[in-house]
Design an enzyme around this catalytic site. Sequence first.
Site, PDB file in Angstrom:
ATOM      1  N   HIS A  78       0.874  -1.176   0.000  1.00  0.00           N
ATOM      2  CA  HIS A  78       0.000   0.000   0.000  1.00  0.00           C
ATOM      3  C   HIS A  78       0.910   1.226   0.000  1.00  0.00           C
ATOM      4  O   HIS A  78       1.285   1.751   1.049  1.00  0.00           O
ATOM      5  CB  HIS A  78      -0.930  -0.012   1.214  1.00  0.00           C
ATOM      6  CG  HIS A  78      -1.911   1.123   1.217  1.00  0.00           C
ATOM      7  ND1 HIS A  78      -3.107   1.058   0.551  1.00  0.00           N
ATOM      8  CD2 HIS A  78      -1.862   2.347   1.783  1.00  0.00           C
ATOM      9  CE1 HIS A  78      -3.772   2.192   0.713  1.00  0.00           C
ATOM     10  NE2 HIS A  78      -3.027   2.994   1.465  1.00  0.00           N
ATOM     11  N   ASP A  90      -0.786  -9.603   0.551  1.00  0.00           N
ATOM     12  CA  ASP A  90       0.083  -8.786  -0.303  1.00  0.00           C
ATOM     13  C   ASP A  90      -0.747  -8.175  -1.435  1.00  0.00           C
ATOM     14  O   ASP A  90      -0.610  -8.533  -2.600  1.00  0.00           O
ATOM     15  CB  ASP A  90       1.233  -9.626  -0.858  1.00  0.00           C
ATOM     16  CG  ASP A  90       2.192  -8.790  -1.716  1.00  0.00           C
ATOM     17  OD1 ASP A  90       2.168  -7.550  -1.559  1.00  0.00           O
ATOM     18  OD2 ASP A  90       2.930  -9.371  -2.525  1.00  0.00           O
ATOM     19  N   GLU A 108       0.732  -1.773   4.303  1.00  0.00           N
ATOM     20  CA  GLU A 108       1.242  -0.427   4.073  1.00  0.00           C
ATOM     21  C   GLU A 108       2.725  -0.389   4.438  1.00  0.00           C
ATOM     22  O   GLU A 108       3.260  -1.301   5.076  1.00  0.00           O
ATOM     23  CB  GLU A 108       0.462   0.612   4.882  1.00  0.00           C
ATOM     24  CG  GLU A 108       0.776   2.039   4.465  1.00  0.00           C
ATOM     25  CD  GLU A 108      -0.194   3.075   5.008  1.00  0.00           C
ATOM     26  OE1 GLU A 108      -0.124   4.233   4.548  1.00  0.00           O
ATOM     27  OE2 GLU A 108      -1.008   2.738   5.891  1.00  0.00           O
TER      28      GLU A 108
END
Length: 539
Positions: free
Chosen positions: A468, A513, A522
Amino acid sequence: MEQEKRNGIAVNQLGFRRMDRKTAVIEGEGGTFRLISKTTGESVLEGKTGTAAEDRSSGKKVCRADFSGVQQDGTYKLETDEGQVSDWFTIGDEVYGAAHPALLKAFYYFRCGMELEETYAGVWKHAACHLTPAIVYGDETRHVDAWGGWHDAGDYGKYVGPGAKAVADLLLAYECYPNAFARALPLPETDGAMPDVLHECRYELEWMQRMQDAESGGVFHKLTTLRFPAADTMPEDDTDELYVSPVSATATGCFAAIMAMSARVYAGFDAAFAAGCKAASERAWDWLEQHPEVPGFRNPPEIVTGEYGDKVDTDERYWAAAELYRTTGEERYHEAFLQLAEREFDKYELGWADMGGYGTISYLLSERRGDLAVAERLRAGLLERAERLAAVSRKDGYGVSLQPEEYIWGSNMLVLNHAMLLLIADRVAGTDAYAELALNHIHYLFGMNVLGISYVTGFGSRPVKHPHHRPSEGDGVDDPVPGLVSGGPNLGIQDDYAREHLAGRAPAASFADVMESYSTNEVTIYWNSPVVFVLSHFV
């Protein structure tokens, strides 16, 4: 798609240094294992696994294969009679030689306010961003020209507290392991005089100085837009108005601490910059003294970007007093530190919300005499915390110091913060009792985990591919920016993707993932920074 662990043998996918203990984790009851040389295709070692045991965090029964006796450089894999096969990995003394600089270079890729040129950024180049002055929230007639610094995470916010944690980790790494930073990365500022780690930290420190309120000396909590941009937005395309949120005690305390620390570290390289850091720290401390009781920070109305709320500022003030005393030697800072040390708060954590550990480390590593009784009490507490972490690590199936309930948002930060604390405990005690356990945490990060995934982009045979991270999503490049540390498993499953796909998973397996799973995948500056510290011990 998320990556599942392959074939039941988890290893550090980068490999192992020749003289280190070398182990792999095998699912099931265990038995005979073989170590196969890639060069010859033949077995160079046959052995028996240890006794299998249930691992609560992963939900698996696992055992260990120990092949420490093999010290010959080469590429190898492990296999068992049940058909289990590991990834290929290397044995050699340079297994971390590429990862360490990449984890540091990641901070360059987080830079805001400047063009990332192809010379330094390669295919992950992009234009300058976020150069407009920011509106002071609540006083729209005022603006702050706070360009620069690092984007905090997968979005483009910039936050003083988390930034201070990241810089502290990097400066501590440099202070403890200067030889780990002898090679240039390089960066645009590389000059052969000051190490690149200090150039990179300075880029963030100069932004922090712009976040200090010129009128009061307090420090604005954060600089963001009102809301997050779309997931594929490149930095230069995020053109919404910027706002600085109000001054907070936690940001001001962190600022005072990191500026005092920087004044000490940079004094031998740039006396003028060091003096500026010291003056900024002292102004922030004056604000703290003038504001002894301050409400915890909460996002203002309309701002829905990351809050980094923190109700308690005692730990930040404690850290600031420790650093100011260590840097200046002034007794008023020492007295403040001793008073704060008597209060009840965690004095050994290294997270952005609990900064007490940095104050303790500063006091214990200081060259100043200090109060011997207080120092001994803090030293004993640090070593007690380290031994508790070590006990968990020794029992854990994959060798890390997390209890099942500690696989929270950013669990990989906890993994590496714990490893960092173990190494600091060794330094304080003058031992090497915990180095092997700390290295287990590195093994976990690079693949010796229940998912068999490397949580560092670009490193390992099966690294994270879809973090992310908006630049990695929006740049049109297949591979993500390298050297980024994913947040890791999170039993809280706090995003829509996680709620749909990860419910019921074991804590250490609660990871996806995919870009959409921001609560597990993230990236942030303060997840990279403790890895740089820990890996600096082993390069």
